[in-house]
Design an enzyme around this catalytic site. Structure first.
Site, PDB file in Angstrom:
ATOM      1  N   HIS A   6      -1.082   7.702   6.906  1.00  0.00           N
ATOM      2  CA  HIS A   6      -0.977   6.470   7.534  1.00  0.00           C
ATOM      3  C   HIS A   6      -1.714   6.157   8.632  1.00  0.00           C
ATOM      4  O   HIS A   6      -1.984   7.126   9.314  1.00  0.00           O
ATOM      5  CB  HIS A   6       0.477   6.374   8.130  1.00  0.00           C
ATOM      6  N   HIS A  10      -1.857   1.070   7.602  1.00  0.00           N
ATOM      7  CA  HIS A  10      -2.136   1.129   6.250  1.00  0.00           C
ATOM      8  C   HIS A  10      -1.758   2.473   5.702  1.00  0.00           C
ATOM      9  O   HIS A  10      -1.826   3.566   6.224  1.00  0.00           O
ATOM     10  CB  HIS A  10      -3.499   0.661   6.105  1.00  0.00           C
ATOM     11  N   CYS A  60       0.835  -1.284   0.082  1.00  0.00           N
ATOM     12  CA  CYS A  60      -0.047   0.035   0.052  1.00  0.00           C
ATOM     13  C   CYS A  60       0.874   1.233  -0.098  1.00  0.00           C
ATOM     14  O   CYS A  60       0.439   2.428  -0.448  1.00  0.00           O
ATOM     15  CB  CYS A  60      -0.942  -0.273   1.086  1.00  0.00           C
TER      16      CYS A  60
END
Length: 1052
Positions: free
Chosen positions: A602, A610, A178
Site C-alpha cells: 500500500h 494505491h 487496485c
C-alpha cells in the site's frame, strides 16, 4: 458554502440535515442535488430515498473508461483472525488489549462471543473509522456522474493491448479496484488455487434454483471468477476486465447491515464466499460423510491458546485464517510474531503456584499450506478522530521458519526464549556501560572518553611561546590589519617586559598614555593573516619535564585501557547479537520452512492510497510486480524498498507465505498421456476453453478491423501525398520550407544574404569567372564558415544550430551527400536572381540538383534528416516560449510548452547527444513548473473560498495530476522527490479540521494524486508552434537562456 448550507436553504434545519448526512453515508452519493431530489421524492423517508437513489444509479450508464486507481486503505479494528464462516465459530481475539474480552472469552463460549462481536459489537470508534473510509465506495459511485480531463482509457490501437508471448495478464482497474487486482493476482499465481477455481463446477441441485441468498450470490461470483481466471490463463489480451466479478463482490457492501469495510475485509469476504461455494460442492459430493473443504485445507490452520486467568489455567484450540500482526514498536516479522504469541504476564504459566496474574500463550498446532499475515499499519488518532498510517520500517525474510511457534516445540522454545531474555538483559547492561565510555561527561555535551584523554594529552604536550594568551599578540599590526606608520614600534624585548605589566596592572598606565598609544588587538576575521607567533592551541602556563613525563605516561595508559575496555564491550555486544540471531538456526528448528510467495503493498496515507503486489515466479526465479494492467519483472531490492516501510509512503500490508515442503502449491499440471506441461488453453476445462476462444476471436476481429482501417487510411494518405507532390514538383519539391520561401521572408532573406555574401567573396578570390567555378568556390566558402560555427566551443545560449541547418548536420555527423545536396539547395534559391551573376549561379545549382541520380543520394534518408531538423526547431520554439512564460511566473501556460519540449527533446536525444537540448535543464524547469502550480493550487485550497478551491483543484486535476506519470516513468530521483513533495503537501491536510465540503473534495481528489501508475493519461494537445525566422528564434533563445540557462545547484 457547505453541503449542509445548501440543504438548509430548501428543507427544515436539523431534521433535513440529519437525513441528508445519513443518506450520503448509506449510499455514498455526493451529488447534493440528487440527494435533495431523493428526499423530496420520498417525503423524508430514508428507506424510500435509498431505493430511489439505487434505481436512479442503475439507470445511469457506467463509464467504463473512467479509472481511479486509489482506494481507501485498511485500518486496525479487526479483532478476529478468521477469514470465513468456517473459522468464525472458533476464534479468539489475539490482538486486543481489553482484558474484559479475555474474561468473557473464558467465561462464555468462545464461538458465540466472537460471533456476537462480529455481528453487533461495532464500537463508536470503528463507526467513526468506517465513515472516514467511505471514500472507496463513494468514489466508485460518484464515477457515474463525474467527467475528468485526465481519464485513463484503453488505447484505440488493439496492438497496444495485445499480450506478448506468455507474459502474465494484468487486470484493468475499473474504479477503485487496485485492491482487487493485488489480491486476485496473488491467489491466481498459487497454481493449486488456480486449479481449484478453474475445475470448480456448481452443485447440480442449485444450478436451476438457488436455495438462499448465499447461493444466489456466491455461485454467480464463482462463475465470474472462473471466467476471469480462464482469461488470465489463455487470453490474447495484455490485460482483462474484471468488472463483473468486482460488481458482485462490491454489492455485498451496499447492504445496510454492513459498515464500510477496509481492504482487509474485502479479502475476508472474498475467501468467505469461496469457502461457502466449495462447501456446497463438498456437501453434495460426499453425502453422509464429513465433507472436506479445499479452501479450509488451503488457508486455515489451528492454534492452541494456553492461559491463566486469575490463577486458573485453561487451554483452547482455535481455528485461524489470516493472522493479524501489529507493526508499531517492532523491527521485524519475528518480533511481531513473538509479541502476538504471548499476551499478558505469562510467568505463572510455567510455575506450580496459582498466581493471580493473567495471560496466555499461543502455539500453532497446524499451519495452513498458505500462511497469510495481515500487517496492521493503521492506528486511530483519538485527538484528530481519524486513522493514521504507521510508516515504520518492518523487515521480513524471504524464507520464514515457523518451528519456534509450533506447539510440539513448546518446551524447547520456552527454554530458548528464556535464554534470549537473559541475553537481552545482559546486552542492555553492556550497552549502558558502553554508553558511559562513548558519551563521557556531566554536562549537556558529552564526548568519547578516549577522545577526552587524547585532547588532554595534546594540551599537556603543547609548547607555549609565552606565558599569556594575550601577550603574544603582534603589536606591529594596527587595527583592521593596516600597519601603523605613526606610532614608534617597541623592540621585542620591550614587548616582552612591558606587555605583562600592562596586562597584570591595567590601572598603572595613565590616561594620557592610553590615549597616545594603544596596543592593537588581533582580529582574525578582518586581518589578512595570523601573526606568526600566535599559538595554534591553548597550552599549560607552567609544567615541568617531570610533570609532563608522568602525566603523559598516565594519559597514555588510561587511554589504552579505555580503548581496550570499549573494544571488549563492543565485541561482547556483537557476540550476544550474533548468539540471539543464531538461537533458532539449528536444524531441529528449521523443519517448517515457509517461502515468501506474495507481498501486497500500500502506498499513501490512511485515507487514500494505491495497492499493488509483488509475486515470486518460481519458474523464472524472479519477482514480478503486478500493478493493475502493468506486469513487469522486478527484484528483491525493489521489493524491499517498497515493502519494508520507512521509505516514502509505501509499505507492505499483507504477506503471503507458502509451505516450502508442499510443492504442489506452485507446480504446473502435466498431461497424463504425453507428460508435457499443460499451458494456455490446454489447462482449461471445455466450457472455459470455449469461453476464452470466443473472447480471443473477438479480439482477433478487432485487430483485423483496425489493420484494415489503418491500411485504408495509409492508402488515402499516400494518394493525397502523391497528388500534392505532383502539384509542387515543378517549383519546390526538393526545397525545404526553411531553406527557400516562395517570396522573400525573414528566413529566406537571412539565408539569401549569407548566400550572396559567399558569392561575392568567391568572385573576389576566384580568377575563373564561370558560373560553375563561382558556385563551387562559394559553396566551399559557405561550408567553411558554417564548419567554424559548428566546431566553436560556445555557451548554451549561443546555439548556432538554430541559425543554420548545416551546423546541425555537421555536429550530428550527417552523411556528406546530405550536406552537399542541402548546400546546393541553398544556392538554388530563386530569390537570388537579383542580378545576372547570381541568376546564372542559381541556374547552375538547380541544374546540378536535377542531375543528381536517386542512387547517389538516398532521398528517404535526406528527408529523415530534414525532418529531424524541423523537429529540433519545433522543440526549440516550445522550449523558448516555455522558459519565457516561466520567467514571467505564468506557470499555467508554461507547463504544456515545457512538458512537450521535454518529451520531443527526449525523442531527439535518442538519436544522438547533439540532436536536442540539455535534458537536465528542461527536466528542471518542467519539475519546477509543476511544483509551483502545486504550491499555488494548495494555497487556493487552504483559503477555503469556494471559487479559489475549485480553481485550485481544477489546476491539479487538469494540469498537475495528468503530468505526474511523466515524472514517475523515468525513475529520476529529483522527479520522484518532487512527486513525493506534492503528495505530502496534500496528504498533510488529512489531519486538519476543515468544513465538510472541503473534506469531501479532498477525499475525492487524493486517490487521483496518489496514483502510482505510470500509464500516461490524456491531457491538453501540444501548443500550436508559431513560425519564427532563424534569426528571430536565435535571438529569443539567446535572451532567455542567458538568464535561465543554468540549472541551480539544488536542482541537480
Amino acid at each position: 458554502m457547505t453541503v449542509e448550507q445548501n440543504v438548509l436553504q430548501q428543507h427544515s434545519q436539523k431534521h433535513q440535515q440529519t437525513l441528508l448526512n445519513q443518506l450520503r453515508e448509506v449510499t455514498g452519493t455526493t451529488d447534493v442535488q440528487l440527494l435533495q431530489q431523493a428526499l423530496q421524492a420520498s417525503n423524508g423517508d430514508l428507506a424510500e430515498a435509498v431505493a430511489f437513489l439505487t434505481e436512479k444509479n442503475a439507470k445511469v450508464p457506467q463509464q467504463q473508461d473512467e479509472t481511479t486507481y486509489y482506494q481507501t486503505s485498511q485500518v486496525p479494528g479487526d479483532r478476529y483472525i478468521s477469514v470465513g464462516s468456517q473459522a468464525d465459530t472458533n476464534v479468539i481475539d489475539l490482538t486486543g488489549d481489553d482484558k474484559d474480552d479475555l474474561q468473557r472469552a473464558i467465561a462464555l463460549s468462545l464461538e458465540e462471543s466472537n460471533r456476537a462481536f462480529r455481528e453487533t459489537g461495532i464500537t463508536d470508534e470503528e463507526q467513526a473509522i468506517s465513515r472516514v473510509l467511505e471514500a472507496s465506495i463513494a468514489e466508485n459511485k460518484a464515477s457515474l456522474k463525474r467527467t475528468h480531463t485526465e481519464v485513463w482509457s484503453d488505447s484505440p490501437n488493439p496492438h497496444d493491448r495485445k499480450r506478448i508471448d506468455n507474459c502474465p495478464v494484468g487486470l484493468k482497474n475499473v474504479g477503485n479496484t487496485c485492491w482487487f487486482s493485488a489480491v486476485i493476482q496473488s491467489l491466481f499465481n498459487l497454481l493449486e488455487f488456480q486449479r481449484l477455481v478453474l475445475q470448480y463446477s456448481p452443485p447440480a441441485r442449485v444450478q436451476d434454483l438457488p436455495r438462499n441468498q448465499k447461493e444466489h450470490r456466491n455461485l454467480p461470483f464463482m462463475q465470474e471468477l472462473r471466467h476471469l481466471f480462464s482469461l488470465m490463463v489463455g487470453s490474447k489480451r495484455k490485460y482483462v476486465d474484471p468488472s463483473r466479478a468486482v460488481e458482485i463482490l462490491k454489492d455485498a457492501f451496499k447492504s445496510s447491515e454492513l459498515q464500510q469495510q477496509d481492504v482487509s475485509e474485502f479479502t475476508h469476504k472474498l475467501l468467505d464466499w469461496l469457502e461457502d461455494a466449495f462447501q456446497m460442492k463438498a456437501e453434495e459430493d460426499r453425502e453422509g460423510e464429513k465433507p472436506k473443504n479445499p479452501m479450509v485445507e488451503l488457508f486455515y490452520g489451528r492454534f492452541l491458546a494456553v492461559g491463566v486467568l486469575e490463577g486458573k489455567k485453561f487451554e483452547n484450540t482455535e481455528m485461524f485464517g489470516q493472522y493479524p500482526l501489529q507493526v508499531n514498536g517492532f523491527k521485524d516479522l519475528h518480533e511481531c510474531l513473538e509479541a502476538a504469541m504471548i499476551e499478558g504476564e505469562i510467568e505463572s504459566l510455567h510455575s506450580a503456584e496459582n498466581s493471580a496474574r493473567s495471560g496466555q500463550e499461543h502455539w500453532f498446532t497446524e499451519l495452513p499450506p498458505v500462511l497469510t499475515f495481515e500487517l496492521s499499519r493503521f492506528e486511530f488518532n483519538q485527538a484528530l478522530g481519524r486513522p493514521e498510517k504507521i510508516h515504520n520500517k518492518l523487515e521480513f525474510p524471504s524464507m520464514l521458519y515457523m518451528d519456534r511457534y509450533m506447539d510440539r516445540n513448546r518446551d524447547i522454545t520456552r527454554i530458548k526464549r528464556e535464554e534470549i531474555r537473559r541475553l537481552k538483559e545482559h546486552l542492555t547492561l553492556l550497552q549502558q556501560r558502553l554508553e558511559r565510555y562513548l558519551s563521557y561527561g556531566s554536562g549537556p555535551k558529552r564526548f568519547p572518553l578516549a577522545d577526552v584523554l587524547q585532547y588532554a594529552m595534546e594540551f599537556a604536550s603543547s609548547k607555549p611561546v609565552c606565558t599569556s594568551p594575550v601577550d603574544d599578540i603582534d603589536s606591529s599590526a594596527a587595527p583592521g590589519g593596516a600597519t601603523s606608520q605613526q606610532l614608534p614600534q617597541p623592540s621585542t624585548t620591550e614587548q616582552d617586559s612591558v606587555a605583562p605589566l600592562d596586562n597584570m596592572c591595567p590601572a598603572a598606565s595613565s590616561g594620557s598614555t592610553r590615549g597616545e598609544q594603544r596596543v592593537p588587538i588581533h582580529k582574525p576575521f578582518t586581518q589578512s593573516r595570523l601573526p606568526p607567533d600566535l599559538p595554534m592551541h591553548p597550552a599549560p602556563r607552567h609544567i615541568t619535564e617531570e610533570e609532563l613525563r608522568v602525566l603523559e605516561s598516565c594519559l597514555h595508559r588510561w587511554r589504552s585501557e579505555v580503548e581496550n575496555d570499549t573494544c571488549d564491550l563492543q565485541g561482547s555486544i556483537t557476540r550476544i547479537h550474533r548468539t540471539i540471531e543464531l538461537m533458532y538456526s539449528d536444524k531441529s528448528m528449521m523443519q517448517v520452512p515457509y517461502r515468501l510467495h506474495a507481498v501486497l503493498v500500500h502506498e499513501g496515507q490512511a485515507n487514500a492510497g494505491h495497492y499493488w503486489a509483488y509475486i515470486y515466479d518460481p519458474h523464472q526465479r524472479c519477482w514480478m510486480k503486478y500493478n493493475d494492467i502493468s506486469v513487469t519483472k522486478s527484484s528483491w531490492e525493489e521489493l524491499v524498498r517498497d515493502s519494508f516501510g520507512g521509505y516514502r509512503n509505501a509499505s507492505a500490508y499483507c504477506l503471503m507465505y507458502i509451505n516450502d515442503k508442499k510443492p504442489f502449491l506452485i507446480e504446473e499440471e502435466f498431461d497424463k498421456e504425453t507428460g508435457q506441461i499443460l499451458s494456455g488453453l490446454d489447462k482449461l476445462p471445455s466450457d472455459l476453453k470455449q469461453y476464452v476462444k470466443e473472447d480471443n476471436e473477438l479480439f482477433d476481429k478487432e485487430i483485423m478491423e483496425w489493420d484494415a482501417l489503418q491500411a485504408r487510411k495509409a492508402q488515402q494518405e499516400k494518394l493525397a501525398l502523391a497528388t500534392a507532390a505532383a502539384a509542387a514538383a515543378a517549383s519546390a519539391a526538393s526545397n525545404p520550407e526553411y531553406m527557400e520561401q516562395p517570396s522573400p521572408t525573414n528566413d529566406s532573406k537571412h539565408l539569401q544574404e549569407d548566400t550572396e555574401r559567399a558569392i561575392s567573396k568567391a568572385v573576389a578570390e576566384q580568377d575563373e569567372r564561370s558560373p560553375e567555378a563561382l558556385l563551387s568556390a562559394a559553396i566551399k566558402l559557405e561550408y567553411a564558415r558554417l564548419l567554424r560555427f559548428a566546431q566553436e566551443d560556445t555557451s548554451p545560449e549561443n546555439d548556432y544550430r538554430i541559425q543554420h541547418i548545416i551546423v546541425y548536420f555537421i555536429q550530428n555527423q550527417a552523411p556528406k551527400k546530405i550536406l552537399e545536396r542541402t548546400l546546393l539547395t541553398q544556392f538554388a534559391d530563386r530569390n537570388l536572381a537579383f542580378d545576372e551573376r547570381c541568376k546564372s549561379i542559381m541556374n547552375v545549382a538547380r541544374a546540378k540538383l536535377d542531375l543528381i541520380k536517386p542512387e547517389e543520394v538516398n532521398m528517404d534518408e535526406y528527408e529523415i534528416w530534414h525532418q529531424d531538423y524541423r523537429n529540433f526547431r519545433e522543440t526549440t520554439i516550445l522550449m523558448t516560449i516555455g522558459l519565457e512564460l516561466f520567467q514571467k511566473t505564468n506557470y499555467v501556460e508554461a507547463l504544456m510548452y515545457l512538458i512537450y519540449a521535454y518529451q520531443y527533446n527526449k525523442e531527439l536525444l535518442t538519436k544522438g547527444l547533439y540532436r536536442g537540448h540539455d535534458e537536465e535543464l528542461l527536466g528542471h524547469y518542467r519539475r519546477e513548473c509543476l511544483l509551483k502550480l502545486n504550491e499555488q493550487a494548495a494555497g487556493m485550497f487552504e483559503s477555503g473560498e469556494e471559487p479559489d478551491v475549485s480553481t485550485g483543484l481544477g489546476v491539479m486535476n487538469e494540469l498537475v495530476v495528468p503530468c505526474i506519470p511523466l515524472l514517475l516513468v523515468q525513475d529520476v530521483e529529483r522527479d520522484l522527490l518532487a512527486v513525493e513533495d506534492m503528495r505530502n503537501r496534500w496528504c498533510s491536510y488529512l489531519g486538519q479540521e476543515m468544513e465538510a465540503n472541503l473534506q469531501e473534495k479532498l477525499t475525492d481528489f487524493l486517490p487521483k494524486l496518489l496514483d502510482c501508475s505510470t500509464e500516461i493519461k490524456s491531457f491538453h494537445d501540444p501548443p500550436k508552434v508559431p513560425s519564427h525566422s532563424a534569426l528571430e528564434l536565435f535571438e529569443r533563445f539567446n535572451r532567455v537562456m542567458s538568464i535561465m540557462g543554468r540549472v541551480p545547484s539544488e536542482g541537480r
